[in-house]
Enzyme design. Structure first.
Site, mmCIF file in Angstrom:
data_model
loop_
_atom_site.group_PDB
_atom_site.id
_atom_site.type_symbol
_atom_site.label_atom_id
_atom_site.label_comp_id
_atom_site.label_asym_id
_atom_site.label_seq_id
_atom_site.Cartn_x
_atom_site.Cartn_y
_atom_site.Cartn_z
ATOM 1 N N CYS A 101 -2.078 2.521 9.072
ATOM 2 C CA CYS A 101 -3.094 1.542 8.675
ATOM 3 C C CYS A 101 -4.287 1.566 9.623
ATOM 4 O O CYS A 101 -5.423 1.311 9.212
ATOM 5 C CB CYS A 101 -2.502 0.139 8.647
ATOM 6 S SG CYS A 101 -1.328 -0.153 7.304
ATOM 7 N N HIS A 150 0.851 -1.191 0.000
ATOM 8 C CA HIS A 150 0.000 0.000 0.000
ATOM 9 C C HIS A 150 0.891 1.246 0.000
ATOM 10 O O HIS A 150 1.996 1.226 0.571
ATOM 11 C CB HIS A 150 -0.884 0.055 1.247
ATOM 12 C CG HIS A 150 -2.130 -0.756 1.169
ATOM 13 N ND1 HIS A 150 -2.652 -1.430 2.259
ATOM 14 C CD2 HIS A 150 -2.976 -1.008 0.145
ATOM 15 C CE1 HIS A 150 -3.765 -2.058 1.906
ATOM 16 N NE2 HIS A 150 -3.978 -1.820 0.635
#
Length: 292
Positions: free
Chosen positions: A284, A181
């Site tokens: 996250c 990511h």
């Protein structure tokens, strides 16, 4: 990495950084475990400690509240252990929430849970057509959206997010599967650009996580960016959250900590080692809620 501070570091070390009030969405890891593998960090054979994950997550939550930030909570859902990684649950600007569409079936059921939460809490929801994993792959830097692809979100989602928010989108390609990511390889250091914030928002990034084209783009657009070492990247040092003054980081990212201090930021260390077993860190677990 050179121990000599860069010209930018020397120039900005005496800057008084301004803390910006932030609003975040988080999810308690009540059901956290690693029962499948969808990234290189996840090893189902390795035991996980849900109680420890909860304590570490609580430390992050308490850090945000002690700094004066506002936290909203989404209820965890049994059978969805990755809901704790709320950054993947959407991308929010000016009260509009662009919903997620997860690449892997193991996380697919998270999408309606997040979309329902946005709708119930006053956000205008933009339902996705393209595969995207929210703020995991979309980062707002000033008025520009940096968008990651290569492992999770598709390139078509970059077009879609640009249409939803009518903003410039800069596509960047990730090449190292450990950094699947965008928010594992770039940290936005200044959440507010313009009145009340900095003149130009800056970032920190891990050059080796990107292909050569993306590295060239980052060098050109952010010449004063903090370039983080591979060692600090490998401990998820860049999976950090910043309010413009305080930067919440992994305690193992010691080089990055020093670089932040050189630039006048205040590193605040929070250990999320148990949640890293699922491939997630501080950012996250933190979804920015901008306007509503």
């Amino acid at each position: 990495m050179s121990a000599t501070p860069s010209a930018a570091a020397v120039e900005t070390s005496s800057v008084d950084r301004v803390q910006q009030h932030r609003r975040y969405l988080m999810c308690r890891p009540e059901h956290f475990t690693v029962s499948y593998s969808i990234n290189p960090w996840m090893e189902p054979s390795r035991p996980t400690d849900t109680a420890l994950a909860l304590r570490q997550w609580q430390s992050l939550y308490d850090t945000y509240t002690q700094l004066g930030h506002e936290i909203e909570l989404i209820d965890p859902v049994e059978g969805l252990p990755d809901m704790v990684y709320t950054a993947n649950g959407g991308f929010v600007i000016d009260g509009v929430a662009y919903g997620p569409k997860f690449r892997f079936r193991e996380r697919a059921a998270e999408a309606p849970a997040f979309i329902d939460w946005f709708a119930a809490n006053g956000f205008e929801v933009a339902e996705p057509v393209e595969v995207n994993e929210g703020e995991g792959d979309f980062l707002l830097v000033g008025n520009t959206i940096l968008a990651g692809t290569g492992f999770r979100s598709t390139g078509d989602s970059h077009r879609e997010v640009g249409e939803v928010f009518s903003r410039e989108v800069v596509s960047l390609t990730l090449t190292d599967p450990r950094f699947y990511h965008l928010d594992t390889a770039i940290a936005v250091l200044d959440p507010v650009e313009g009145p009340g914030g900095v003149e130009k928002a800056n970032i920190a990034y891990l050059p080796n996580a990107f292909d050569e084209r993306s590295q060239a783009i980052l060098r050109e657009r952010y010449p004063d960016a903090i370039r983080v070492s591979d060692a600090d990247g490998a401990v998820f040092g860049l999976n950090s959250a910043s309010d413009g003054k305080n930067v919440i980081i992994s305690p193992r990212a010691v080089g990055f900590e020093a670089q932040l201090r050189e630039r006048g930021y205040t590193p605040v260390k929070v250990d999320l080692s148990e949640l890293l077993l699922g491939g997630g860190g501080i950012k996250c677990c933190t979804l920015e809620l901008r306007g509503a």
